[in-house]
Design a protein around this motif. Structure first.
Motif: not given
Length: 301
Positions: A72-75, A295-301, A117-119
């Motif tokens: 997660n971006k919190e990491d 990537l777009d769809l992965y981010e809102i999955e 921050p996309l992981l």
């Protein structure tokens, strides 16, 4: 006629910088490194490597390390950040101070000084730990350093209870209540971007007509019987079986692309990304839009 030619000439040079500026901005929308890998190279040293996509643009790369997976971006905290390096580098030697399990992520800082921050597991963050274990000599050395003596009659300290941390890490989290899941989906739906739609299926021209025999014939049959009928789950299975046998590179690359599409239309955008990224250098212009969409769809999955 001359006036018209001169006018066209000046218009061309006025538009040219704008076009190049837009292209650069678009290419830097997602500065995401690819194919991250990590392996020990010496005592307390780990080599971290990755690849850079075409037209990669970023201000710098930041490397993060943790004893647990970075998901997660919190990491992505300053505490976990271990290095800042130039954006054209494709490897880094990590010098650790202790033994244990290590996970890594390589994240780009954009030219606007924002961290992207996309992981994505196996793409820019490792999924398996690099395990560094102390040798017998090192254990003896450390034991000798910490060994202390006791005066006659002095009692030794009571040992602390042992905590099995590794076992706790392996436990699965408790399942969420069905009402919580339903509420989460409803809330996510409010923010879903309606512009992020699925792409239309793509088939190479060479596969649009029936081949007489060989690898192309079998690939054509899979596409006709399953892929073109929208049975992407079955197409995925058949394509994986097809790729399990040694094929020509030309046919293999097309089959990988169709496998990526099958994952994509089955909603498995992470696996679709893996497939498209693996043939990005073979079909750069074609795969770019599929990578962006996944990537777009992965981010809102």
């Amino acid at each position: 006629m001359k006036k018209f030619s001169l006018l066209s000439f000046f218009c061309f040079f006025l538009v040219l910088p704008v076009s190049f500026g837009f292209s650069d901005e678009k290419n830097s929308d997602r500065p995401l490194v690819r194919s991250i890998a990590a392996s020990p190279v010496a005592d307390k040293k780990i080599k971290l490597s990755w690849s850079l996509p075409l037209d990669f643009q970023a201000e710098e790369l930041q490397i993060f390390a943790s004893n647990s997976p970075i998901v997660n971006k919190e990491d992505l905290t300053n505490e976990n950040k271990i290095a800042e390096i130039k954006s054209d580098k494709t490897y880094y030697i990590v010098q650790t101070t202790h033994y244990g399990d290590f996970y890594f992520a390589v994240v780009a800082k954009t030219q606007s000084q924002m961290l992207y921050p996309l992981l994505i597991p196996s793409v820019n963050t490792t999924v398996s730990p690099v395990r560094l274990i102390a040798t017998g000599r090192e254990l003896a050395k450390n034991q000798k350093k910490t060994e202390r003596t006791y005066e006659e009659g002095q009692m030794r300290e009571i040992p602390l209870p042992y905590l099995d941390i590794l076992e706790d890490l392996g436990r699965k989290p408790n399942p969420l209540d069905e009402k919580v899941i339903k509420a989460g989906k409803s809330l996510a739906g409010e923010y879903e971007d309606s512009n992020k739609k699925l792409l239309e299926p793509y088939i190479f021209e060479v596969d649009s007509t029936k081949a007489e025999n060989g690898d192309d014939y079998f690939l054509y049959s899979i596409l006709k019987n399953y892929f073109q009928k929208g049975d992407y789950s079955k197409a995925k299975t058949e394509l994986k079986n097809f790729l399990g046998v040694n094929r020509s590179s030309y046919t293999t690359n097309r089959a990988i692309f169709y496998l990526g599409e099958s994952y994509y239309f089955c909603g498995d955008f992470k696996q679709a990304l893996t497939m498209f990224l693996s043939i990005e250098t073979v079909y750069p212009s074609l795969t770019r839009k599929w990578i962006d969409s996944a990537l777009d769809l992965y981010e809102i999955e």
